[in-house]
Design an enzyme around this catalytic site. Structure first.
Site, PDB file in Angstrom:
ATOM      1  N   GLN A   1       0.841  -1.200   0.000  1.00 15.07           N
ATOM      2  CA  GLN A   1       0.000   0.000   0.000  1.00 15.07           C
ATOM      3  C   GLN A   1       0.879   1.255   0.000  1.00 15.07           C
ATOM      4  O   GLN A   1       1.685   1.469   0.916  1.00 15.07           O
ATOM      5  CB  GLN A   1      -0.945   0.014   1.209  1.00 15.07           C
ATOM      6  CG  GLN A   1      -2.060   1.046   1.008  1.00 15.07           C
ATOM      7  CD  GLN A   1      -2.865   1.330   2.253  1.00 15.07           C
ATOM      8  OE1 GLN A   1      -2.298   1.464   3.327  1.00 15.07           O
ATOM      9  NE2 GLN A   1      -4.173   1.460   2.116  1.00 15.07           N
TER      10      GLN A   1
ATOM     11  N   TYR B   1      -5.876  10.823   4.372  1.00 20.03           N
ATOM     12  CA  TYR B   1      -4.472  11.132   4.073  1.00 20.03           C
ATOM     13  C   TYR B   1      -4.395  11.981   2.789  1.00 20.03           C
ATOM     14  O   TYR B   1      -5.419  12.446   2.293  1.00 20.03           O
ATOM     15  CB  TYR B   1      -3.650   9.836   4.008  1.00 20.03           C
ATOM     16  CG  TYR B   1      -3.683   9.127   5.344  1.00 20.03           C
ATOM     17  CD1 TYR B   1      -3.138   9.740   6.478  1.00 20.03           C
ATOM     18  CD2 TYR B   1      -4.312   7.902   5.506  1.00 20.03           C
ATOM     19  CE1 TYR B   1      -3.202   9.135   7.725  1.00 20.03           C
ATOM     20  CE2 TYR B   1      -4.379   7.282   6.754  1.00 20.03           C
ATOM     21  CZ  TYR B   1      -3.820   7.898   7.865  1.00 20.03           C
ATOM     22  OH  TYR B   1      -3.887   7.310   9.096  1.00 20.03           O
TER      23      TYR B   1
ATOM     24  N   ARG C   1      -7.695   2.197  -2.720  1.00 23.16           N
ATOM     25  CA  ARG C   1      -8.552   2.164  -1.529  1.00 23.16           C
ATOM     26  C   ARG C   1      -9.189   3.525  -1.302  1.00 23.16           C
ATOM     27  O   ARG C   1      -8.500   4.553  -1.303  1.00 23.16           O
ATOM     28  CB  ARG C   1      -7.735   1.782  -0.292  1.00 23.16           C
ATOM     29  CG  ARG C   1      -8.611   1.390   0.884  1.00 23.16           C
ATOM     30  CD  ARG C   1      -7.787   0.961   2.077  1.00 23.16           C
ATOM     31  NE  ARG C   1      -8.497  -0.026   2.868  1.00 23.16           N
ATOM     32  CZ  ARG C   1      -8.297  -0.235   4.179  1.00 23.16           C
ATOM     33  NH1 ARG C   1      -7.400   0.477   4.834  1.00 23.16           N
ATOM     34  NH2 ARG C   1      -8.979  -1.157   4.824  1.00 23.16           N
TER      35      ARG C   1
ATOM     36  N   GLY D   1      -9.334  -6.819   8.647  1.00 21.77           N
ATOM     37  CA  GLY D   1      -8.199  -6.134   9.254  1.00 21.77           C
ATOM     38  C   GLY D   1      -7.867  -6.713  10.613  1.00 21.77           C
ATOM     39  O   GLY D   1      -7.080  -7.655  10.732  1.00 21.77           O
ATOM     40  N   ARG D   2      -8.500  -6.159  11.654  1.00 20.94           N
ATOM     41  CA  ARG D   2      -8.163  -6.543  13.025  1.00 20.94           C
ATOM     42  C   ARG D   2      -8.148  -8.059  13.268  1.00 20.94           C
ATOM     43  O   ARG D   2      -7.248  -8.532  13.972  1.00 20.94           O
ATOM     44  CB  ARG D   2      -9.104  -5.847  14.015  1.00 20.94           C
ATOM     45  CG  ARG D   2      -8.944  -4.324  14.013  1.00 20.94           C
ATOM     46  CD  ARG D   2     -10.106  -3.647  14.738  1.00 20.94           C
ATOM     47  NE  ARG D   2     -10.267  -4.167  16.065  1.00 20.94           N
ATOM     48  CZ  ARG D   2      -9.925  -3.506  17.172  1.00 20.94           C
ATOM     49  NH1 ARG D   2      -9.431  -2.294  17.091  1.00 20.94           N
ATOM     50  NH2 ARG D   2     -10.102  -4.048  18.345  1.00 20.94           N
TER      51      ARG D   2
HETATM   52  C1  8OZ Z   1      -4.219   3.345  12.176  1.00 20.99           C
HETATM   53  C2  8OZ Z   1      -3.070   3.900  12.713  1.00 20.99           C
HETATM   54  C3  8OZ Z   1      -2.146   4.481  11.888  1.00 20.99           C
HETATM   55  C4  8OZ Z   1      -2.357   4.491  10.525  1.00 20.99           C
HETATM   56  C5  8OZ Z   1      -5.081   4.088   7.951  1.00 20.99           C
HETATM   57  C6  8OZ Z   1      -2.718   3.858   7.684  1.00 20.99           C
HETATM   58  O1  8OZ Z   1      -6.031   4.403   8.671  1.00 20.99           O
HETATM   59  C7  8OZ Z   1      -3.728   3.965   8.524  1.00 20.99           C
HETATM   60  C8  8OZ Z   1      -3.520   3.950   9.997  1.00 20.99           C
HETATM   61  C9  8OZ Z   1      -4.439   3.372  10.846  1.00 20.99           C
HETATM   62  O2  8OZ Z   1      -5.240   3.918   6.746  1.00 20.99           O
END
Ligand code: 8OZ
Length: 367
Positions: free
Chosen positions: A105, A186, A233, A323-324
């Site tokens: 990713q 992000y 994503r 995920g988790r």
């Molecule tokens: C949780 C902690 C730090 C980064 C994301 C890359 O939410 C993350 C991330 C998640 O996509």
């Protein structure tokens, strides 16, 4: 789904991901675990960590910064130096040796960073100088996020170049493909949404303009890999990272239509709030994006066996990312198949630290 001894869903049957055959439709979602070493080089422990989870049809390796500027948390790995490429190569080789498939990713955090994590202590960069609510995870612990510096129009080619370099390095490191991280507030998501993008150049204003950076980045990454080995994503209804848009349905409808031009192999959608509720009052239905997209649709967010099997039966997903559960169940695919109980992850060892809570979760066999 009917209640038999083993799950009968085609989740457990092979499927083609473009040119790649996956053993099943269950994907390990990208998971930030914050165990990289100096210079953002992935940890040796990550070799064992990913090998343990290689029965996933596909592993999407954790979010990985494409440049030092793209870093926003301590101990996350990079894909911009030779040392990082060599370390990733060991991981991809080991995963391939046990028959697994692994994408990387590609990540730039934009404003979700802190000067203590940035080259020369610079301010984090963003589409506009708008301070996010929330905290940065730094070597000094959690500290408030700051007002970022707005990128100049002249800096945009350099941002695209960071992703291109990351894509080239991922190819050199032996990955099977890459996922563009355009979710979770992000950098790319910050450009898409009008709460965070208030520019008045070609990268802001209209939906077309706000999507411009994502399209340029996608073109660059596809130029390296070909669309059949590139996924993306999105988190169209999430507010994670203090993000919002005045019309997310119009925005993401445009984004997916424009992405169809690149023939990407999959669209990975966080269907609810990141790490939270699946059903958000008033939010548009992400299945709209599924119906529009011309590749495979990967669903994510709070899936369990029943939800995933139903999603397949009702053709609401081609692939389902967990995920988790993959943190604490390295053999998650087998546990789901035989309907075994799942272990819960320990929040204390989720981010940072070493082997504990990383490579010591047992499989059913060793438990
Ligand atoms: C949780 C902690 C730090 C980064 C994301 C890359 O939410 C993350 C991330 C998640 O996509």
């Amino acid at each position: 789904m009917t209640n038999t001894e083993t799950a009968k869903s085609d989740l457990f049957s092979p499927v083609m991901l473009g040119p790649i055959q996956l053993a099943n439709r269950i994907v390990m979602a990208p998971l930030t675990r914050s165990r990289a070493g100096d210079h953002d080089v992935p940890s040796e422990l990550a070799i064992e960590y990913y090998v343990q989870r290689a029965t996933a049809g596909l592993i999407i390796a954790e979010a990985t910064q494409v440049s030092p500027q793209g870093k926003g948390y301590v101990f996350t790995p990079g894909i911009y130096s030779d040392d990082q490429v060599q370390a990733w190569k060991k991981i991809t080789s080991a995963v391939h040796a046990v028959g697994g498939k692994i994408f990387l990713q590609l990540w730039h955090v934009g404003r979700i960073s802190h000067p203590s994590l940035q080259p020369d202590g610079a301010l984090p960069v963003a589409p506009s100088a708008i301070k996010p609510e929330g905290q940065a995870y730094t070597t000094a612990g959690f500290v408030p996020l700051l007002t970022p510096r707005a990128l100049a129009t002249s800096e945009m080619p350099e941002i695209v170049q960071q992703y291109r370099t990351g894509a080239e390095n991922a190819l050199a490191a032996g990955f099977d493909g890459v996922e563009i991280h355009a979710a979770n507030g992000y950098l790319l998501d910050q450009f898409l949404r009008d709460k965070t993008n208030q520019r008045n150049d070609a990268y802001g204003g209209s939906i077309e303009n706000r999507a411009r950076l994502l399209m340029e980045v996608t073109a660059a990454v596809v130029g390296v890999w070909g669309g059949e080995r590139v996924g993306i994503r999105l988190s169209p209804v999430s507010t994670f990272g203090d993000i919002a848009d005045s019309n997310p349905e119009a925005l993401f409808t445009h984004v997916v239509k424009a992405l169809n031009h690149f023939n990407l192999v999959y669209l990975h959608v966080i269907e609810g709030e990141t790490g939270g509720a699946r059903n958000l009052p008033g939010a548009f239905d992400p299945q709209i994006l599924h119906r529009l997209f011309n590749g495979l649709y990967m669903a994510n967010n709070g899936y369990d066996l029943n939800l995933a099997a139903d999603a397949r039966d009702e053709q609401r997903a081609d692939l389902v990312a967990f995920g988790r559960p993959f943190i604490s169940n390295p053999d998650l695919v087998e546990r789901l198949r035989v309907k075994a109980p799942l272990a819960e992850p320990d929040p204390a060892t989720m981010y940072g630290g070493g082997a504990a809570g990383y490579i010591d979760y047992p499989t059913m066999k060793t438990a």
